[in-house]
Design a protein around this motif. Structure first.
Motif, mmCIF file in Angstrom:
data_model
loop_
_atom_site.group_PDB
_atom_site.id
_atom_site.type_symbol
_atom_site.label_atom_id
_atom_site.label_comp_id
_atom_site.label_asym_id
_atom_site.label_seq_id
_atom_site.Cartn_x
_atom_site.Cartn_y
_atom_site.Cartn_z
ATOM 1 N N ALA A 36 0.830 -1.208 0.000
ATOM 2 C CA ALA A 36 0.000 0.000 0.000
ATOM 3 C C ALA A 36 0.864 1.257 0.000
ATOM 4 N N LEU A 37 1.967 1.226 0.742
ATOM 5 C CA LEU A 37 2.868 2.382 0.759
ATOM 6 C C LEU A 37 3.493 2.579 -0.615
ATOM 7 N N HIS A 38 3.889 1.487 -1.254
ATOM 8 C CA HIS A 38 4.489 1.617 -2.579
ATOM 9 C C HIS A 38 3.473 2.188 -3.573
ATOM 10 N N ARG A 39 2.244 1.711 -3.522
ATOM 11 C CA ARG A 39 1.220 2.251 -4.423
ATOM 12 C C ARG A 39 1.065 3.753 -4.220
ATOM 13 N N ALA A 40 1.028 4.175 -2.967
ATOM 14 C CA ALA A 40 0.900 5.614 -2.694
ATOM 15 C C ALA A 40 2.105 6.375 -3.229
ATOM 16 N N SER A 41 3.271 5.774 -3.130
ATOM 17 C CA SER A 41 4.484 6.486 -3.548
ATOM 18 C C SER A 41 4.540 6.700 -5.056
ATOM 19 N N VAL A 42 3.925 5.801 -5.835
ATOM 20 C CA VAL A 42 3.926 5.983 -7.286
ATOM 21 C C VAL A 42 2.652 6.655 -7.781
ATOM 22 N N ASP A 43 1.556 6.500 -7.030
ATOM 23 C CA ASP A 43 0.310 7.163 -7.435
ATOM 24 C C ASP A 43 0.319 8.648 -7.099
ATOM 25 N N GLU A 44 1.032 9.013 -6.047
ATOM 26 C CA GLU A 44 1.091 10.413 -5.605
ATOM 27 C C GLU A 44 2.559 10.836 -5.479
ATOM 28 N N PRO A 45 3.263 10.928 -6.592
ATOM 29 C CA PRO A 45 4.705 11.187 -6.504
ATOM 30 C C PRO A 45 5.049 12.517 -5.853
ATOM 31 N N GLU A 46 4.264 13.557 -6.099
ATOM 32 C CA GLU A 46 4.595 14.849 -5.486
ATOM 33 C C GLU A 46 4.443 14.787 -3.976
ATOM 34 N N ARG A 47 3.374 14.149 -3.528
ATOM 35 C CA ARG A 47 3.192 14.004 -2.084
ATOM 36 C C ARG A 47 4.315 13.161 -1.489
ATOM 37 N N PHE A 48 4.639 12.049 -2.154
ATOM 38 C CA PHE A 48 5.636 11.141 -1.602
ATOM 39 C C PHE A 48 7.010 11.781 -1.540
ATOM 40 N N TRP A 49 7.511 12.288 -2.663
ATOM 41 C CA TRP A 49 8.867 12.826 -2.668
ATOM 42 C C TRP A 49 8.962 14.096 -1.829
ATOM 43 N N GLY A 50 7.871 14.868 -1.769
ATOM 44 C CA GLY A 50 7.871 16.036 -0.900
ATOM 45 C C GLY A 50 7.996 15.635 0.563
ATOM 46 N N ALA A 51 7.266 14.578 0.950
ATOM 47 C CA ALA A 51 7.363 14.084 2.321
ATOM 48 C C ALA A 51 8.738 13.500 2.600
ATOM 49 N N LEU A 52 9.321 12.858 1.585
ATOM 50 C CA LEU A 52 10.601 12.208 1.794
ATOM 51 C C LEU A 52 11.718 13.211 2.059
ATOM 52 N N TRP A 53 11.625 14.376 1.443
ATOM 53 C CA TRP A 53 12.626 15.422 1.736
ATOM 54 C C TRP A 53 12.714 15.642 3.239
ATOM 55 N N ASP A 54 11.547 15.778 3.884
ATOM 56 C CA ASP A 54 11.515 16.012 5.333
ATOM 57 C C ASP A 54 11.885 14.762 6.110
ATOM 58 N N GLU A 55 11.338 13.609 5.713
ATOM 59 C CA GLU A 55 11.596 12.371 6.434
ATOM 60 C C GLU A 55 13.081 12.008 6.434
ATOM 61 N N CYS A 56 13.769 12.290 5.333
ATOM 62 C CA CYS A 56 15.192 11.956 5.227
ATOM 63 C C CYS A 56 16.095 13.018 5.842
ATOM 64 N N GLY A 57 15.496 14.110 6.297
ATOM 65 C CA GLY A 57 16.282 15.144 6.956
ATOM 66 C C GLY A 57 17.129 15.972 6.019
ATOM 67 N N LEU A 58 16.684 16.139 4.772
ATOM 68 C CA LEU A 58 17.436 16.985 3.853
ATOM 69 C C LEU A 58 17.368 18.434 4.312
ATOM 70 N N VAL A 59 18.464 19.145 4.121
ATOM 71 C CA VAL A 59 18.524 20.561 4.475
ATOM 72 C C VAL A 59 18.833 21.353 3.214
ATOM 73 N N GLY A 60 18.315 22.553 3.161
ATOM 74 C CA GLY A 60 18.523 23.404 2.001
ATOM 75 C C GLY A 60 17.277 24.216 1.734
ATOM 76 N N ASP A 61 17.275 24.877 0.617
ATOM 77 C CA ASP A 61 16.124 25.684 0.215
ATOM 78 C C ASP A 61 15.297 24.833 -0.749
ATOM 79 N N ARG A 62 14.193 24.285 -0.244
ATOM 80 C CA ARG A 62 13.458 23.285 -1.009
ATOM 81 C C ARG A 62 12.695 23.859 -2.181
#
Length: 639
Positions: A36-62
């Motif tokens: 189910a998580l994988h389906r969400a990650s490919v069905d909603e790529p903007e939501r997923f990758w946007g969340a991943l920036w925060d989850e992975c602790g990336l720093v910078g000007d997003r």
């Protein structure tokens, strides 16, 4: 589906699964399991990758935008407004604990997070003093150690483009690579140790330097490296945030079918992909220790170094990991408290064939995950890991490549492990198996591995490819607008994947596609067989034309074993029952050695080319080209 694959070899305890980062991401997305998580990650790529920036602790000007899809998949851009610095992600981790543990055949050296920042600052200043600036190239011809990592990060601090090879590469192989990108500074060695022997490389180094006229400086480790950095120690690391797509490094294809492709990867693209793989699929956290057996000439070295951005201590091992005995690597796991160990599948095969049991000889309490890549891991070897390495370990077979500097399919620490299967498609990776006509294949049906949606670590471009024609032809021509990876694969009923070999090494006797990995799986389990290679030899019809191929099996035998009629019969019988009658080799030939690349991969294509009278270009990419010529001239292969 075979019975051995129905019963899982390992399932994480509920407590262990619940504590993983993957379980936390499922909770954030409001789903209960990985599919189910994988389906969400490919069905909603903007939501997923946007969340991943925060989850992975990336720093910078997003920036506001997560994904600009562009006109087609190659033109897609993630975080097109973002700016970040890979070096900032590393030096934000501070303290006296080791950032890097470097082990070679002479001993162990460590460097703390605080001292790593000092060295990277000095490296950036020294390179700048030599005129290196944004976009210039910095190259290394070094063993896997601290100096290699410092050079990579110092170059990145200036926005320079980095590239690496290992010192076992000969001059022609290095020049085929670095000659294309024209570096300004080269870091090199005069020699290296392997298997208890010292290899003098001064003459090779001189030839490399002479062949790179753009060099302003060559820095030799163990000679003038410390003097190069000493005047600049104390200079702060320059932190300049650059665009998400700013080039970080150039990786090279193996080069066994021509001059290596120069694949340009971007800072933000690779950083995000690797952080996802490290933190979620590998369940690594700050303070954990990661050891991947690799050289600086393989993309897994780049993958290893990226873990520093997540606060993970990396253990860099150089030299022969089975010298002076098979205990060496497992001793290091215990000595350094390694949480995650990565090896090639062939290494596990070699240990099993030698009868060596890590479980019987080592503690391995720290080891949580064992990863395998480089070639498909057989179901029997999966079972061997749980019998002879550790019963409670997450065995993560992974597959991807240099082209994406990451993985398409890999591990999931919340799911069961089944023999022979790669557990899952990667999060955010719209992986599928297609027929030649571009139709999605159901479980159990083999086809081409594709990715149908953009993913961050698509390369920016190929070096010196104006207009991108070669880049698009390499990945997007077979299925227009869809990434064609070149692996022959199939899904399992559980959503896992089997890799049956490279598409370009798939055999076609009688027009039936056969994956070489299936034959290896059977043959390499037989007593007396140390190693095997399968290829197709063109055979003439009655009129002298080449209208078919015969399957040829080359075997390297254990000491004292002879390829007699009994062994030939045993091989044929095992392949017939373990695969199918169509898989049975028409010819079995014993050889002393099989040719392989410098990263240890067997070169089926090169063998097929040389036996079938085609030119094998760039044999400098091979670690042992003499084995190729011996096969070419083998009397047993004459038609």
């Amino acid at each position: 589906m075979t019975g051995e694959r129905e019963t899982p070899l390992w399932t994480p305890s509920p407590e262990r699964a619940e504590l993983t980062r993957m379980a936390g991401l499922m909770a954030r997305f409001g789903v209960d399991d990985y599919p189910a998580l994988h389906r969400a990650s490919v069905d909603e790529p903007e939501r997923f990758w946007g969340a991943l920036w925060d989850e992975c602790g990336l720093v910078g000007d997003r920036g506001e935008r997560v994904l600009d899809p562009g006109a087609s998949m190659p033109e897609a851009r993630f975080f097109p407004d973002a700016r970040l610095s890979i070096v900032e992600h590393v030096v934000r981790h501070t303290g006296a604990e080791p950032a890097i543990v470097a082990v070679d055949e002479q001993g162990t050296t460590t460097i703390s997070w605080d001292d790593l920042a000092i060295e990277v600052g000095a490296m950036a200043a020294a390179l700048a003093a030599d005129g290196v600036s944004e976009g210039d190239r910095v190259a290394i011809w070094l063993p896997n150690g601290i100096e290699a990592v410092v050079a990579m990060l110092g170059a990145a601090a200036l926005g320079a483009v980095f590239s690496s090879t290992s010192p076992d590469f000969g001059a022609a192989g290095v020049l085929d690579r670095f000659g294309q990108i024209e570096p300004t500074v080269l870091f090199a060695v005069d020699g290296y140790d392997y298997g208890g022997k010292h290899f003098d490389r001064r003459d090779v180094k001189a030839e490399i330097v002479a062949g790179l006229p753009t060099l302003a400086r060559t820095v030799t480790i163990g000679d003038d490296y410390d003097a190069y950095l000493r005047p600049h120690r104390g200079t702060p690391v320059p932190i300049e945030r650059r665009p998400f797509d700013h080039p970080w490094y150039v990786l090279f294809s193996s080069g066994t079918t021509g001059k290596p492709k120069c694949i340009v990867h971007a800072t933000g693209r690779v950083l995000l992909q690797h952080a996802k793989e490290h933190q979620f699929h590998c369940d690594l956290a700050a303070g954990d220790r990661l050891l991947y057996v690799t050289t600086c000439g393989w993309m897994m070295w780049n993958w290893l170094v990226s873990a520093l951005a997540s606060g993970v201590t990396i253990v860099c091992v150089d030299g022969n990991v089975v010298h002076p005995s098979p205990a060496r690597l497992w001793d290091l796991v215990d000595e350094h408290g390694v949480d995650f160990l990565g090896v090639g599948a062939k290494y596990l095969d070699a240990l099993a064939n030698q009868g060596y049991s890590p479980m019987a000889n080592h503690d391995l309490t720290s080891l949580k995950t064992l990863a395998s890549t480089g070639s498909p891991l057989s179901p029997e070897r999966f079972a061997w890991v749980y019998d002879e390495v550790k019963a409670d370990v997450h065995l993560a077979s992974i597959s991807g490549g240099t082209d994406l500097c990451g993985c398409f399919v890999l591990g999931d620490p919340t799911s069961s492990v089944h023999a022979g299967e790669i557990q899952r498609p990667g999060l955010g990776m719209a992986v599928n198996v297609w027929s030649d006509g571009g139709e999605a294949q159901p479980p159990g049906v083999r086809g081409e591995l594709v990715c149908t949606q953009p993913f961050p670590s698509q390369p920016i471009e190929f070096w010196d490819d104006p207009g991108g024609a070669r880049y698009r032809a390499a990945y997007y021509e077979r299925f227009p607008g869809v990434w064609h990876h070149g692996d022959f694969a199939s899904w399992t009923e559980r959503g896992g994947m089997l890799i049956h070999g490279r598409s370009d090494t798939t055999l076609n006797p009688g027009g039936i596609r056969i994956g070489t990995a299936e034959i290896y799986r059977v043959v390499e389990q037989l007593d007396g067989i140390a190693e095997a290679l399968v290829f197709g030899q063109e055979v003439p019809d009655a009129g002298g034309g080449a209208d078919d191929v015969r399957i040829v099996l080359l075997v390297v035998l254990d000491a004292g074993v002879t390829l007699d009629d009994d062994l030939r019969s045993a091989i044929a019988s095992a392949v017939r029952s373990g695969c199918s009658p169509r898989h049975v080799p028409r010819l079995i030939v014993a050889v002393d050695e099989l040719p392989r690349t410098r990263s240890g991969k067997l070169v089926e294509i090169a063998v097929g080319d040389v036996v079938n009278g085609r030119t094998v270009r760039n044999t400098e990419a091979l670690a042992n080209p003499e084995a190729l010529w011996a096969i070419r001239d083998h009397p047993g292969l004459e038609l």
